[in-house]
Every structure is written in C-alpha cells, then in structure tokens.
Design a protein around this motif. Structure first.
Motif, PDB file in Angstrom:
ATOM      1  N   THR A 149      43.565  83.084  48.117  1.00 32.04           N
ATOM      2  CA  THR A 149      43.852  81.676  47.824  1.00 32.04           C
ATOM      3  C   THR A 149      45.188  81.621  47.098  1.00 32.04           C
ATOM      4  O   THR A 149      45.303  82.111  45.972  1.00 32.04           O
ATOM      5  CB  THR A 149      42.753  81.059  46.932  1.00 32.04           C
ATOM      6  N   PRO A 150      46.229  81.030  47.711  1.00 33.83           N
ATOM      7  CA  PRO A 150      47.559  81.054  47.100  1.00 33.83           C
ATOM      8  C   PRO A 150      47.748  80.083  45.931  1.00 33.83           C
ATOM      9  O   PRO A 150      48.541  80.336  45.043  1.00 33.83           O
ATOM     10  CB  PRO A 150      48.481  80.683  48.270  1.00 33.83           C
ATOM     11  N   CYS A 151      47.047  78.958  45.910  1.00 34.59           N
ATOM     12  CA  CYS A 151      47.258  77.936  44.874  1.00 34.59           C
ATOM     13  C   CYS A 151      45.922  77.562  44.234  1.00 34.59           C
ATOM     14  O   CYS A 151      45.340  76.510  44.548  1.00 34.59           O
ATOM     15  CB  CYS A 151      47.934  76.703  45.465  1.00 34.59           C
ATOM     16  N   ALA A 152      45.454  78.400  43.350  1.00 35.84           N
ATOM     17  CA  ALA A 152      44.129  78.192  42.752  1.00 35.84           C
ATOM     18  C   ALA A 152      44.081  76.926  41.899  1.00 35.84           C
ATOM     19  O   ALA A 152      43.061  76.239  41.855  1.00 35.84           O
ATOM     20  CB  ALA A 152      43.748  79.408  41.910  1.00 35.84           C
ATOM     21  N   GLU A 153      45.174  76.590  41.222  1.00 33.90           N
ATOM     22  CA  GLU A 153      45.163  75.436  40.313  1.00 33.90           C
ATOM     23  C   GLU A 153      44.831  74.145  41.050  1.00 33.90           C
ATOM     24  O   GLU A 153      44.002  73.350  40.586  1.00 33.90           O
ATOM     25  CB  GLU A 153      46.526  75.303  39.634  1.00 33.90           C
ATOM     26  N   ALA A 154      45.450  73.920  42.203  1.00 31.75           N
ATOM     27  CA  ALA A 154      45.205  72.692  42.961  1.00 31.75           C
ATOM     28  C   ALA A 154      43.757  72.618  43.434  1.00 31.75           C
ATOM     29  O   ALA A 154      43.129  71.553  43.391  1.00 31.75           O
ATOM     30  CB  ALA A 154      46.152  72.626  44.161  1.00 31.75           C
ATOM     31  N   LEU A 155      43.225  73.748  43.860  1.00 29.85           N
ATOM     32  CA  LEU A 155      41.841  73.762  44.342  1.00 29.85           C
ATOM     33  C   LEU A 155      40.851  73.477  43.211  1.00 29.85           C
ATOM     34  O   LEU A 155      39.915  72.686  43.375  1.00 29.85           O
ATOM     35  CB  LEU A 155      41.553  75.111  44.998  1.00 29.85           C
ATOM     36  N   VAL A 156      41.058  74.127  42.061  1.00 32.54           N
ATOM     37  CA  VAL A 156      40.162  73.906  40.921  1.00 32.54           C
ATOM     38  C   VAL A 156      40.232  72.455  40.471  1.00 32.54           C
ATOM     39  O   VAL A 156      39.201  71.829  40.167  1.00 32.54           O
ATOM     40  CB  VAL A 156      40.523  74.858  39.759  1.00 32.54           C
ATOM     41  N   THR A 157      41.430  71.907  40.425  1.00 32.25           N
ATOM     42  CA  THR A 157      41.600  70.504  40.031  1.00 32.25           C
ATOM     43  C   THR A 157      40.851  69.568  40.969  1.00 32.25           C
ATOM     44  O   THR A 157      40.106  68.686  40.532  1.00 32.25           O
ATOM     45  CB  THR A 157      43.087  70.129  40.017  1.00 32.25           C
ATOM     46  N   GLU A 158      41.047  69.777  42.265  1.00 32.35           N
ATOM     47  CA  GLU A 158      40.402  68.915  43.265  1.00 32.35           C
ATOM     48  C   GLU A 158      38.882  68.940  43.132  1.00 32.35           C
ATOM     49  O   GLU A 158      38.231  67.890  43.123  1.00 32.35           O
ATOM     50  CB  GLU A 158      40.810  69.382  44.671  1.00 32.35           C
ATOM     51  N   LYS A 159      38.306  70.117  43.019  1.00 29.44           N
ATOM     52  CA  LYS A 159      36.854  70.228  42.956  1.00 29.44           C
ATOM     53  C   LYS A 159      36.305  69.689  41.631  1.00 29.44           C
ATOM     54  O   LYS A 159      35.267  69.001  41.614  1.00 29.44           O
ATOM     55  CB  LYS A 159      36.425  71.680  43.142  1.00 29.44           C
ATOM     56  N   THR A 173      41.145  84.157  34.808  1.00 29.28           N
ATOM     57  CA  THR A 173      39.949  83.780  34.059  1.00 29.28           C
ATOM     58  C   THR A 173      39.712  82.286  34.176  1.00 29.28           C
ATOM     59  O   THR A 173      40.566  81.481  33.793  1.00 29.28           O
ATOM     60  CB  THR A 173      40.078  84.159  32.573  1.00 29.28           C
ATOM     61  N   LEU A 174      38.556  81.934  34.717  1.00 32.50           N
ATOM     62  CA  LEU A 174      38.126  80.541  34.831  1.00 32.50           C
ATOM     63  C   LEU A 174      36.976  80.323  33.858  1.00 32.50           C
ATOM     64  O   LEU A 174      35.986  81.059  33.892  1.00 32.50           O
ATOM     65  CB  LEU A 174      37.670  80.244  36.261  1.00 32.50           C
ATOM     66  N   ALA A 229      47.476  80.473  40.069  1.00 34.83           N
ATOM     67  CA  ALA A 229      47.365  81.901  40.372  1.00 34.83           C
ATOM     68  C   ALA A 229      47.144  82.091  41.868  1.00 34.83           C
ATOM     69  O   ALA A 229      46.690  81.185  42.569  1.00 34.83           O
ATOM     70  CB  ALA A 229      46.216  82.528  39.589  1.00 34.83           C
ATOM     71  N   TYR A 230      47.478  83.290  42.330  1.00 33.39           N
ATOM     72  CA  TYR A 230      47.264  83.707  43.718  1.00 33.39           C
ATOM     73  C   TYR A 230      46.108  84.701  43.698  1.00 33.39           C
ATOM     74  O   TYR A 230      46.255  85.816  43.217  1.00 33.39           O
ATOM     75  CB  TYR A 230      48.542  84.328  44.254  1.00 33.39           C
ATOM     76  N   LEU A 231      44.939  84.297  44.209  1.00 35.75           N
ATOM     77  CA  LEU A 231      43.718  85.071  44.008  1.00 35.75           C
ATOM     78  C   LEU A 231      43.243  85.798  45.264  1.00 35.75           C
ATOM     79  O   LEU A 231      43.461  85.339  46.390  1.00 35.75           O
ATOM     80  CB  LEU A 231      42.588  84.145  43.534  1.00 35.75           C
ATOM     81  N   GLN A 232      42.523  86.908  45.036  1.00 34.65           N
ATOM     82  CA  GLN A 232      41.930  87.685  46.115  1.00 34.65           C
ATOM     83  C   GLN A 232      40.519  87.179  46.398  1.00 34.65           C
ATOM     84  O   GLN A 232      39.526  87.861  46.210  1.00 34.65           O
ATOM     85  CB  GLN A 232      41.899  89.173  45.744  1.00 34.65           C
TER      86      GLN A 232
END
Length: 365
Positions: A219-229, A292-293, A250-253
């Motif tokens: 996932t290349p853009c974790a911040e946008a995804l976390v915000t949306e959800k 870390t989330l 962050a760019y996550l595996q």
C-alpha cells in the motif's frame, strides 16, 4: 527437489554436508552464521534446516527461537548438529522446538537417516493437516455462503424496498420495525463475512507459500486510506466531532484491502464500546522501518484476564453489556498483522481508556 538449509560456521564441515546432500539430489542452501541463516530460511522456505549451535553473532538456539516465532518458518523441521554432548544442551534444544539432535562427529548414514525420518514425519503431518483443512474449506465454501447469504440477501433487499416505499408517516412503529430488520440484517451480513475471512486466514496461516503470496502486496499511501476508513466509520455512527486524527504517511507491505480491514475493525470497536461525546483517536507513525497504528477510546476498557483471552469466539462481559457481533474483529486484525510480519497489542484500563496498537513492516525500497 527438496530444499535443505545448512547453517554451519566451520567451512570444511559445511562443504562436506553440502556435498553429501547434493549427492542425494537435495537442493542445498549453505550459510556460515545464524543471522544469514534466519534470512535464508525466510527467503527460501526450506523443507528442513540443519544448524550448528556454537556460532559467532547468533547461536543455534537463538536461530531456532527466532524461526519458531515466525508463522512462515515455524513448522520447518529443524535438526541440531553440534559438538555439545551434554544432556542439558539436548534438552534445551528440544524445549525450543528442535526436531532432532545429532552430535559431531556423525556418519553420513546417521545424518541421512535423521533427515529422512524428519522429512517423512513432516510429510505425514502436512498430509493430515491438508486433509482437515480441505474438509473445512469445502464445508465453508460450499455450504455456509449459500445457506446464510442467499436468504439474508432477500431480507436486506425486501427491507430496503419497504423503507423506500413506506409512505405512512403516522405509522412510526411499523417503520421502526422495518429499520430494525434492515440494521440487524446488515450486522448479520458483516458477521458472516468475518467468519469467512477468519477461516480464510487460518487456511493461509497453514501454508508458507500462501503467506509469502499474501506478503507480496503493498500500500503506497497508508495515510489516505486510514483517513478514509476512519472518517467513514465516524459518519456511520454520527460521531465525526469525536474523531481525532494524527497520521503520518507510509509505504506498507500489506495490500490496501487487508489494511482497510484492520482499520475498519479497530475503529469500529472504538466507537462501538465508547459513548458519544468521548474522543476516539487514530494515530500513525513511522520509526526504524516499522509503521505503528494506534486506536484509542475512552470506553469501558478490558480487564487483564480478558486481554489474555482474545480469540475468534470471545465476547467480554456479555451479561453486563450489550455487544453486537461475535468478537471476531480483534482476532481478525491480530491474525492479519501477524501474517504480514507484524503484531497487535492492547493496553487497557477498565472504565478509563483502551489503546489497540498494530505494528506493520514498511515495504522494501
């Protein structure tokens, strides 16, 4: 061709074992220390590992302990080959999860016999496990979705249609009952989806190949995804003012779908078990290659004994509180984190605050 990993710091012994195994048509990966051994095991997923105990940097005991704590390498047969002959050393190796223990010097026949025995035992175990998992998979895939989803879709569609065409304002009780049917149907649908996902994750956890395939996504853009959800969950329960976001990108595996599921379950729980008007904080930070989330709420919290019992079918204080769902959310989030090389932990003070923390690796550059 079966793969064997040899971890041995003495060059001559390492070369002799490699030559012997090549002659028996094994594919051999040979490394000279424990750190390289762990990396090789996680990269190549061998069918069996032969390891010395006394090595510089990282000894054989710590290698075994590290591999047994990783789902992808936990079940690989492991043979110690060492000059230590004391029973205490043998016992320590077995307690850590070693499958066999050979002392140097040993004959080629003894080594090959030990390898054959461990591979045969593992093959039997794999076959039995595959049969059980296949039976479970067939039962779930062929029976559960049809038996539960089909009538549920009818309930949801009918209740939504009734709500769309309900034109009797004076009959508020009837409308309330239809809305309750629709809401309950959606909750049941979510529960079915979670049961199916949990079963799928258990099947993946039993297969190193599937774990590796699962970890191949990112996932290349974790911040946008976390915000949306997180914002979506707040909107669903009309608690947008309670949501606090403190995010770092962050760019996550991990795939976007799997990451969204973790966020969905943690934020849903935070809102579910706290009252309107109290904050729900979602924070993300990156440090030393780890994302870390954390999700915090000021709800009822959990007792220490409850934290130790997190599982797929656990519901806490059912008699004291109304709780929707089956308690699968945390179990799914925990399993997803572990399968991606991460972890989930909970800190909670009853009646004060609960913080659920998920750690995930960053995607390789």
């Amino acid at each position: 061709m079966q793969k064997i990993l040899v971890i041995e710091d003495e060059f001559e012994i390492r070369e002799n074992i490699t030559e012997l195994l090549h002659a028996q048509n094994f594919q051999v990966i040979a490394v000279e220390n424990g750190i390289k051994g762990i990396t090789a095991a996680q990269t190549h997923i061998p069918d069996l590992i032969i390891c010395d105990i006394s090595m510089p940097e990282l000894d054989g005991y710590r290698v075994l302990e590290a591999l047994r704590h990783e789902p992808i390498t936990a079940s690989i047969p492991f043979i110690f080959l060492t000059a230590f002959v004391e029973k205490s050393n043998t016992r320590k190796g077995m307690e850590l999860g070693a499958d066999d223990y050979l002392t140097k010097p040993c004959t080629p026949a003894e080594l090959l016999s030990a390898i054959a025995a461990r591979l045969a035992k593992q093959a039997t175990r794999d076959r039995q496990q595959s049969e059980k998992l296949e039976e479970l998979r067939q039962s779930i895939i062929l029976s559960l979705p049809h038996e539960l989803r089909t009538p549920l879709n009818g309930i949801l569609a009918s209740s939504e249609l009734l709500l769309m065409h309900f034109d009797q304002p004076e009959d508020a009780d009837t409308r309330e009952m239809i809305e309750l049917i629709n809401i309950s149907g959606k909750r049941l649908y979510r529960l079915i989806q979670n049961f199916l996902l949990y079963a799928e994750l258990e099947l993946i956890a039993a297969s190193p190949e599937q774990i590796k395939a699962l970890q191949a996504h990112s996932t290349p853009c974790a911040e946008a995804l976390v915000t949306e959800k997180a914002v979506y969950q707040a909107q669903q329960v009309h608690r947008q003012p309670d949501l606090e976001l403190e995010l770092e990108d962050a760019y996550l595996q991990i795939s976007p779908t799997r990451l969204m599921k973790i966020v969905d379950e943690l934020v849903d729980n935070a809102f579910k078990f706290s009252v309107p008007g109290t904050p729900v904080k979602v924070a993300c930070q990156v440090s030393q290659g780890i994302f870390t989330l954390s999700v915090s709420d000021k709800g009822r919290g959990m007792k220490p004994e409850q934290l130790m019992q997190i599982g797929a079918h656990m519901q806490f204080d059912r008699k004291l509180y109304e709780q929707q769902g089956s308690g699968l959310g945390l179990a799914i989030a925990k399993r997803l984190a572990e399968l991606h090389g991460g972890s989930l932990s909970i800190e909670s003070v009853p009646a004060e605050q609960t913080t659920v923390t998920v750690k995930l690796p960053l995607a390789p550059e």
